[in-house]
Scaffold this active site. Structure first.
Site, short mmCIF file in Angstrom:
data_model
loop_
_atom_site.label_atom_id
_atom_site.label_comp_id
_atom_site.label_asym_id
_atom_site.label_seq_id
_atom_site.Cartn_x
_atom_site.Cartn_y
_atom_site.Cartn_z
N SER A 146 6.64 2.94 6.10
CA SER A 146 7.13 2.30 7.33
C SER A 146 8.43 1.57 7.07
CB SER A 146 6.07 1.30 7.81
OG SER A 146 6.59 0.44 8.80
N TYR A 166 0.51 -5.95 7.22
CA TYR A 166 0.62 -4.50 7.37
C TYR A 166 1.77 -3.96 6.52
CZ TYR A 166 2.20 -0.08 9.29
OH TYR A 166 2.64 1.22 9.42
N LYS A 209 2.02 -1.42 2.92
CA LYS A 209 2.87 -0.25 2.71
C LYS A 209 3.77 -0.43 1.49
CE LYS A 209 1.47 2.14 6.28
NZ LYS A 209 0.68 3.39 6.10
#
Length: 337
Positions: free
Chosen positions: A124, A148, A152
Protein backbone atom coordinates in the site's frame (compact mmCIF):
# COMPACT_ATOMS: atom_id res chain seq x y z
CA UNK A 1 -0.19 -22.77 -14.17
CA UNK A 2 -2.01 -22.75 -10.82
CA UNK A 3 -1.97 -19.54 -8.78
CA UNK A 4 -3.21 -19.44 -5.19
CA UNK A 5 -5.07 -16.19 -4.50
CA UNK A 6 -5.49 -15.45 -0.80
CA UNK A 7 -8.38 -13.08 -0.13
CA UNK A 8 -9.63 -13.77 -3.64
CA UNK A 9 -13.26 -12.96 -2.79
CA UNK A 10 -12.36 -9.33 -2.04
CA UNK A 11 -12.61 -6.23 -4.22
CA UNK A 12 -9.20 -6.44 -5.88
CA UNK A 13 -8.87 -10.21 -5.59
CA UNK A 14 -12.07 -10.93 -7.51
CA UNK A 15 -10.92 -8.75 -10.40
CA UNK A 16 -7.55 -10.51 -10.41
CA UNK A 17 -9.34 -13.86 -10.76
CA UNK A 18 -10.89 -12.71 -14.03
CA UNK A 19 -7.57 -11.44 -15.41
CA UNK A 20 -5.78 -14.66 -14.43
CA UNK A 21 -8.28 -16.88 -16.22
CA UNK A 22 -8.30 -14.67 -19.31
CA UNK A 23 -4.49 -14.98 -19.40
CA UNK A 24 -4.59 -18.79 -19.17
CA UNK A 25 -3.85 -19.27 -15.46
CA UNK A 26 -5.90 -21.41 -13.07
CA UNK A 27 -6.64 -19.52 -9.86
CA UNK A 28 -7.49 -21.24 -6.58
CA UNK A 29 -9.00 -19.06 -3.85
CA UNK A 30 -8.64 -19.18 -0.08
CA UNK A 31 -10.63 -16.60 1.87
CA UNK A 32 -12.17 -16.61 5.34
CA UNK A 33 -14.99 -14.31 4.10
CA UNK A 34 -14.64 -12.01 7.13
CA UNK A 35 -15.02 -8.94 4.91
CA UNK A 36 -16.00 -10.39 1.54
CA UNK A 37 -18.73 -12.42 -0.16
CA UNK A 38 -18.43 -15.78 -1.90
CA UNK A 39 -20.83 -14.40 -4.51
CA UNK A 40 -17.91 -12.37 -5.87
CA UNK A 41 -16.19 -15.60 -6.90
CA UNK A 42 -19.34 -16.89 -8.58
CA UNK A 43 -19.63 -13.61 -10.47
CA UNK A 44 -15.95 -13.83 -11.52
CA UNK A 45 -16.66 -17.34 -12.81
CA UNK A 46 -19.61 -15.93 -14.76
CA UNK A 47 -17.40 -13.31 -16.42
CA UNK A 48 -14.49 -15.63 -17.12
CA UNK A 49 -16.55 -18.68 -18.10
CA UNK A 50 -14.50 -21.11 -16.01
CA UNK A 51 -14.89 -22.59 -12.51
CA UNK A 52 -12.68 -21.24 -9.74
CA UNK A 53 -11.95 -23.60 -6.83
CA UNK A 54 -12.71 -21.95 -3.50
CA UNK A 55 -11.78 -22.95 0.05
CA UNK A 56 -13.04 -21.06 3.08
CA UNK A 57 -9.78 -21.08 5.01
CA UNK A 58 -8.18 -18.49 7.27
CA UNK A 59 -4.53 -18.05 6.36
CA UNK A 60 -3.64 -18.36 10.05
CA UNK A 61 -4.91 -21.96 9.86
CA UNK A 62 -1.67 -23.72 8.97
CA UNK A 63 -3.19 -27.18 8.63
CA UNK A 64 -6.09 -25.95 6.52
CA UNK A 65 -3.82 -23.94 4.27
CA UNK A 66 -1.47 -26.90 3.95
CA UNK A 67 -4.33 -29.09 2.73
CA UNK A 68 -5.04 -26.62 -0.07
CA UNK A 69 -1.39 -26.73 -1.16
CA UNK A 70 -1.52 -30.54 -0.99
CA UNK A 71 -4.57 -30.62 -3.25
CA UNK A 72 -3.39 -28.31 -6.07
CA UNK A 73 -0.11 -27.88 -8.00
CA UNK A 74 0.35 -24.30 -6.80
CA UNK A 75 3.32 -22.61 -8.45
CA UNK A 76 2.77 -18.95 -7.46
CA UNK A 77 0.82 -16.99 -4.86
CA UNK A 78 -0.93 -13.61 -4.94
CA UNK A 79 -1.51 -12.50 -1.38
CA UNK A 80 -4.42 -10.16 -0.56
CA UNK A 81 -5.80 -11.72 2.63
CA UNK A 82 -5.84 -9.30 5.54
CA UNK A 83 -7.74 -6.54 7.28
CA UNK A 84 -7.62 -3.22 5.44
CA UNK A 85 -9.49 -0.32 7.08
CA UNK A 86 -7.15 2.46 8.20
CA UNK A 87 -9.49 3.90 10.84
CA UNK A 88 -10.48 0.53 12.25
CA UNK A 89 -6.83 -0.47 12.54
CA UNK A 90 -6.32 2.18 15.21
CA UNK A 91 -9.28 0.82 17.18
CA UNK A 92 -8.37 -2.88 17.03
CA UNK A 93 -4.62 -2.97 16.31
CA UNK A 94 -4.12 -6.45 17.79
CA UNK A 95 -6.53 -7.90 15.23
CA UNK A 96 -4.63 -6.18 12.43
CA UNK A 97 -1.23 -7.42 13.57
CA UNK A 98 -2.63 -10.92 14.09
CA UNK A 99 -4.47 -11.20 10.77
CA UNK A 100 -1.99 -9.40 8.56
CA UNK A 101 1.37 -10.29 10.03
CA UNK A 102 0.80 -13.63 11.74
CA UNK A 103 -1.27 -14.81 8.77
CA UNK A 104 1.46 -13.94 6.29
CA UNK A 105 4.08 -15.75 8.37
CA UNK A 106 1.94 -18.89 8.29
CA UNK A 107 1.49 -18.53 4.54
CA UNK A 108 5.24 -18.22 3.98
CA UNK A 109 5.89 -21.26 6.15
CA UNK A 110 3.40 -23.37 4.18
CA UNK A 111 4.77 -22.11 0.86
CA UNK A 112 8.30 -23.05 1.89
CA UNK A 113 7.19 -26.51 3.00
CA UNK A 114 5.62 -27.06 -0.43
CA UNK A 115 8.48 -25.61 -2.48
CA UNK A 116 6.52 -22.58 -3.70
CA UNK A 117 8.78 -19.54 -3.89
CA UNK A 118 6.92 -16.84 -5.87
CA UNK A 119 4.68 -14.34 -4.11
CA UNK A 120 3.06 -11.10 -5.23
CA UNK A 121 2.24 -9.09 -2.11
CA UNK A 122 -0.59 -6.59 -1.72
CA UNK A 123 1.14 -3.62 -0.15
CA UNK A 124 0.00 0.00 0.00
CA UNK A 125 1.00 3.61 -0.49
CA UNK A 126 0.34 3.99 3.24
CA UNK A 127 3.90 2.70 3.78
CA UNK A 128 5.23 6.11 2.69
CA UNK A 129 5.95 8.88 5.15
CA UNK A 130 3.39 11.71 5.11
CA UNK A 131 6.40 14.03 4.91
CA UNK A 132 7.51 12.54 1.57
CA UNK A 133 7.20 14.85 -1.42
CA UNK A 134 5.12 13.98 -4.48
CA UNK A 135 5.25 12.27 -6.83
CA UNK A 136 6.15 9.31 -4.65
CA UNK A 137 8.84 7.00 -5.96
CA UNK A 138 9.80 3.61 -4.56
CA UNK A 139 12.76 5.28 -2.85
CA UNK A 140 10.65 7.97 -1.15
CA UNK A 141 10.93 8.01 2.67
CA UNK A 142 8.90 5.31 4.40
CA UNK A 143 6.96 5.85 7.61
CA UNK A 144 3.46 4.47 8.05
CA UNK A 145 1.35 6.41 10.58
CA UNK A 146 -1.42 3.90 11.40
CA UNK A 147 -1.49 0.21 12.36
CA UNK A 148 -2.78 -0.89 8.95
CA UNK A 149 0.08 0.84 7.15
CA UNK A 150 2.56 -0.46 9.71
CA UNK A 151 1.49 -4.05 9.05
CA UNK A 152 2.22 -3.51 5.35
CA UNK A 153 5.57 -1.87 6.07
CA UNK A 154 6.58 -4.58 8.55
CA UNK A 155 5.64 -7.30 6.08
CA UNK A 156 7.69 -5.62 3.35
CA UNK A 157 10.67 -5.90 5.70
CA UNK A 158 9.83 -9.52 6.54
CA UNK A 159 9.72 -10.41 2.85
CA UNK A 160 12.98 -8.58 2.17
CA UNK A 161 14.67 -10.51 4.99
CA UNK A 162 13.25 -13.83 3.78
CA UNK A 163 14.41 -13.15 0.21
CA UNK A 164 17.89 -12.26 1.47
CA UNK A 165 18.07 -15.59 3.31
CA UNK A 166 17.38 -17.84 0.30
CA UNK A 167 17.75 -16.93 -3.38
CA UNK A 168 14.85 -19.17 -4.37
CA UNK A 169 12.35 -16.66 -3.02
CA UNK A 170 10.94 -14.12 -5.49
CA UNK A 171 8.74 -11.32 -4.18
CA UNK A 172 6.97 -8.32 -5.66
CA UNK A 173 5.71 -5.69 -3.24
CA UNK A 174 2.92 -3.85 -5.07
CA UNK A 175 2.23 -0.50 -3.44
CA UNK A 176 -1.32 0.44 -4.41
CA UNK A 177 -2.58 3.97 -4.48
CA UNK A 178 -6.41 4.42 -4.47
CA UNK A 179 -8.27 1.61 -6.27
CA UNK A 180 -11.76 2.50 -7.48
CA UNK A 181 -14.12 1.50 -10.28
CA UNK A 182 -15.50 -1.93 -11.05
CA UNK A 183 -15.45 -4.52 -13.79
CA UNK A 184 -17.05 -3.02 -16.93
CA UNK A 185 -19.66 -5.82 -16.87
CA UNK A 186 -21.07 -4.47 -13.60
CA UNK A 187 -20.98 -7.98 -12.15
CA UNK A 188 -18.17 -7.45 -9.64
CA UNK A 189 -17.19 -4.35 -7.71
CA UNK A 190 -16.52 -2.92 -4.28
CA UNK A 191 -18.95 -4.08 -1.57
CA UNK A 192 -17.83 -2.69 1.79
CA UNK A 193 -19.43 -3.81 5.03
CA UNK A 194 -21.49 -1.06 6.70
CA UNK A 195 -20.61 2.61 6.15
CA UNK A 196 -17.84 2.81 3.52
CA UNK A 197 -14.39 3.96 4.64
CA UNK A 198 -13.27 5.10 1.20
CA UNK A 199 -14.45 8.02 -0.91
CA UNK A 200 -15.91 6.42 -4.03
CA UNK A 201 -18.01 3.70 -2.34
CA UNK A 202 -19.37 6.45 -0.07
CA UNK A 203 -20.21 8.65 -3.07
CA UNK A 204 -21.94 5.66 -4.66
CA UNK A 205 -24.06 5.14 -1.55
CA UNK A 206 -25.13 8.80 -1.67
CA UNK A 207 -25.86 8.55 -5.40
CA UNK A 208 -28.10 5.49 -4.88
CA UNK A 209 -29.87 7.16 -1.95
CA UNK A 210 -28.56 4.74 0.68
CA UNK A 211 -26.79 7.60 2.47
CA UNK A 212 -28.02 11.22 2.58
CA UNK A 213 -24.84 13.28 2.20
CA UNK A 214 -21.11 12.94 1.56
CA UNK A 215 -18.84 14.29 4.31
CA UNK A 216 -15.82 16.07 2.80
CA UNK A 217 -13.00 16.47 5.30
CA UNK A 218 -11.29 19.76 4.60
CA UNK A 219 -11.72 22.32 1.82
CA UNK A 220 -8.77 24.50 2.77
CA UNK A 221 -5.85 22.42 1.55
CA UNK A 222 -3.28 24.00 -0.81
CA UNK A 223 -4.86 22.28 -3.82
CA UNK A 224 -6.75 23.67 -6.82
CA UNK A 225 -10.15 23.46 -5.11
CA UNK A 226 -9.07 23.08 -1.49
CA UNK A 227 -9.97 19.39 -1.19
CA UNK A 228 -7.50 16.53 -0.87
CA UNK A 229 -5.87 15.16 -4.02
CA UNK A 230 -5.26 11.44 -4.52
CA UNK A 231 -4.08 9.04 -7.22
CA UNK A 232 -7.15 6.99 -8.19
CA UNK A 233 -6.53 3.82 -10.17
CA UNK A 234 -9.05 1.58 -11.91
CA UNK A 235 -9.30 -1.80 -10.19
CA UNK A 236 -8.96 -3.59 -13.54
CA UNK A 237 -5.71 -1.74 -14.26
CA UNK A 238 -4.57 -2.73 -10.77
CA UNK A 239 -5.53 -6.36 -11.37
CA UNK A 240 -3.52 -6.39 -14.59
CA UNK A 241 -0.53 -5.12 -12.62
CA UNK A 242 -0.59 -8.35 -10.61
CA UNK A 243 -0.60 -10.37 -13.80
CA UNK A 244 2.40 -8.45 -15.08
CA UNK A 245 4.19 -9.02 -11.78
CA UNK A 246 3.66 -12.79 -12.15
CA UNK A 247 5.11 -12.61 -15.65
CA UNK A 248 8.20 -10.72 -14.50
CA UNK A 249 9.19 -12.57 -11.32
CA UNK A 250 12.87 -12.16 -10.47
CA UNK A 251 15.02 -13.25 -7.56
CA UNK A 252 14.88 -11.05 -4.51
CA UNK A 253 12.32 -8.61 -3.19
CA UNK A 254 11.29 -5.54 -5.16
CA UNK A 255 8.75 -2.80 -4.51
CA UNK A 256 6.81 -1.08 -7.26
CA UNK A 257 4.11 1.62 -7.21
CA UNK A 258 0.81 0.92 -8.94
CA UNK A 259 -0.75 4.30 -9.63
CA UNK A 260 -1.56 6.55 -12.56
CA UNK A 261 0.83 9.38 -11.76
CA UNK A 262 -2.09 11.83 -11.77
CA UNK A 263 -3.91 13.38 -8.82
CA UNK A 264 -7.61 14.16 -8.63
CA UNK A 265 -9.35 16.04 -5.85
CA UNK A 266 -12.33 14.90 -3.81
CA UNK A 267 -14.50 17.41 -5.64
CA UNK A 268 -13.16 16.24 -9.03
CA UNK A 269 -14.51 12.80 -8.15
CA UNK A 270 -17.82 14.18 -6.88
CA UNK A 271 -18.35 16.28 -10.00
CA UNK A 272 -17.53 13.32 -12.26
CA UNK A 273 -19.95 11.13 -10.31
CA UNK A 274 -22.69 13.75 -10.54
CA UNK A 275 -22.21 13.94 -14.31
CA UNK A 276 -22.32 10.16 -14.82
CA UNK A 277 -25.12 9.35 -12.38
CA UNK A 278 -27.32 12.38 -12.85
CA UNK A 279 -27.70 12.54 -9.07
CA UNK A 280 -27.08 15.70 -7.01
CA UNK A 281 -24.72 14.09 -4.42
CA UNK A 282 -24.88 16.73 -1.66
CA UNK A 283 -21.70 17.33 0.35
CA UNK A 284 -21.09 18.45 3.93
CA UNK A 285 -17.76 20.20 4.46
CA UNK A 286 -16.13 19.15 7.71
CA UNK A 287 -12.81 19.97 9.38
CA UNK A 288 -9.66 18.23 8.18
CA UNK A 289 -8.93 14.82 9.67
CA UNK A 290 -5.70 14.34 11.58
CA UNK A 291 -3.07 12.64 9.45
CA UNK A 292 -4.65 13.41 6.08
CA UNK A 293 -2.30 14.79 3.44
CA UNK A 294 -3.13 17.51 0.97
CA UNK A 295 -1.74 15.65 -2.05
CA UNK A 296 -0.61 12.09 -2.70
CA UNK A 297 0.14 10.54 -6.07
CA UNK A 298 2.61 8.09 -7.56
CA UNK A 299 5.52 8.17 -9.90
CA UNK A 300 4.61 4.97 -11.78
CA UNK A 301 7.66 4.88 -14.06
CA UNK A 302 9.28 1.92 -12.25
CA UNK A 303 6.23 -0.25 -12.97
CA UNK A 304 6.63 0.46 -16.68
CA UNK A 305 10.34 -0.33 -16.58
CA UNK A 306 10.22 -3.41 -14.35
CA UNK A 307 6.95 -5.18 -15.17
CA UNK A 308 5.87 -3.44 -18.39
CA UNK A 309 2.72 -2.03 -16.80
CA UNK A 310 0.95 1.30 -16.90
CA UNK A 311 -2.61 2.36 -16.13
CA UNK A 312 -4.96 2.73 -19.10
CA UNK A 313 -8.36 3.75 -17.74
CA UNK A 314 -9.30 7.42 -17.23
CA UNK A 315 -11.05 8.91 -14.20
CA UNK A 316 -14.24 9.11 -16.28
CA UNK A 317 -13.96 5.37 -17.00
CA UNK A 318 -13.45 4.64 -13.30
CA UNK A 319 -16.50 6.64 -12.30
CA UNK A 320 -18.68 5.26 -15.11
CA UNK A 321 -17.83 1.68 -14.14
CA UNK A 322 -18.31 2.41 -10.45
CA UNK A 323 -21.79 3.81 -11.13
CA UNK A 324 -22.67 0.89 -13.43
CA UNK A 325 -21.83 -1.52 -10.58
CA UNK A 326 -23.52 0.54 -7.86
CA UNK A 327 -26.71 1.17 -9.83
CA UNK A 328 -27.04 -2.52 -10.78
CA UNK A 329 -26.12 -3.70 -7.28
CA UNK A 330 -27.32 -1.07 -4.76
CA UNK A 331 -27.02 -3.63 -1.97
CA UNK A 332 -23.75 -5.08 -3.22
CA UNK A 333 -23.64 -8.84 -3.62
CA UNK A 334 -26.86 -9.18 -1.67
CA UNK A 335 -28.73 -7.90 -4.74
CA UNK A 336 -30.50 -10.44 -6.96
CA UNK A 337 -28.70 -13.41 -5.41
Amino acid sequence: MTVLVTGGAGFIGSHVLVELIEAGYQPVVVDNLCNSQQTAIARAEQIAGKPIPFHQVDIRDKAGLGRVFDQYPVSQVIHFAGLKAVGESSQIPLSYYDNNIAGTLVLLDVMQAHGVWDLVFSSSATVYSPEATVPLTESSPLGAINPYGRTKLMLEQVLADVAASDSRWRFWLLRYFNPIGAHPSGLIGEDPNGIPNNLVPYVAKVATGALPVLPVFGDDYPTPDGTGVRDYIHVVDLARGHLQALRHMASGCRAVNLGTGKGYSVMDVVKAYRAVSGQPIPVDIKPRRAGDQATCYADPSAAKALIDWSAEYSLDDMIAHSWHWASKNPNGYRTND
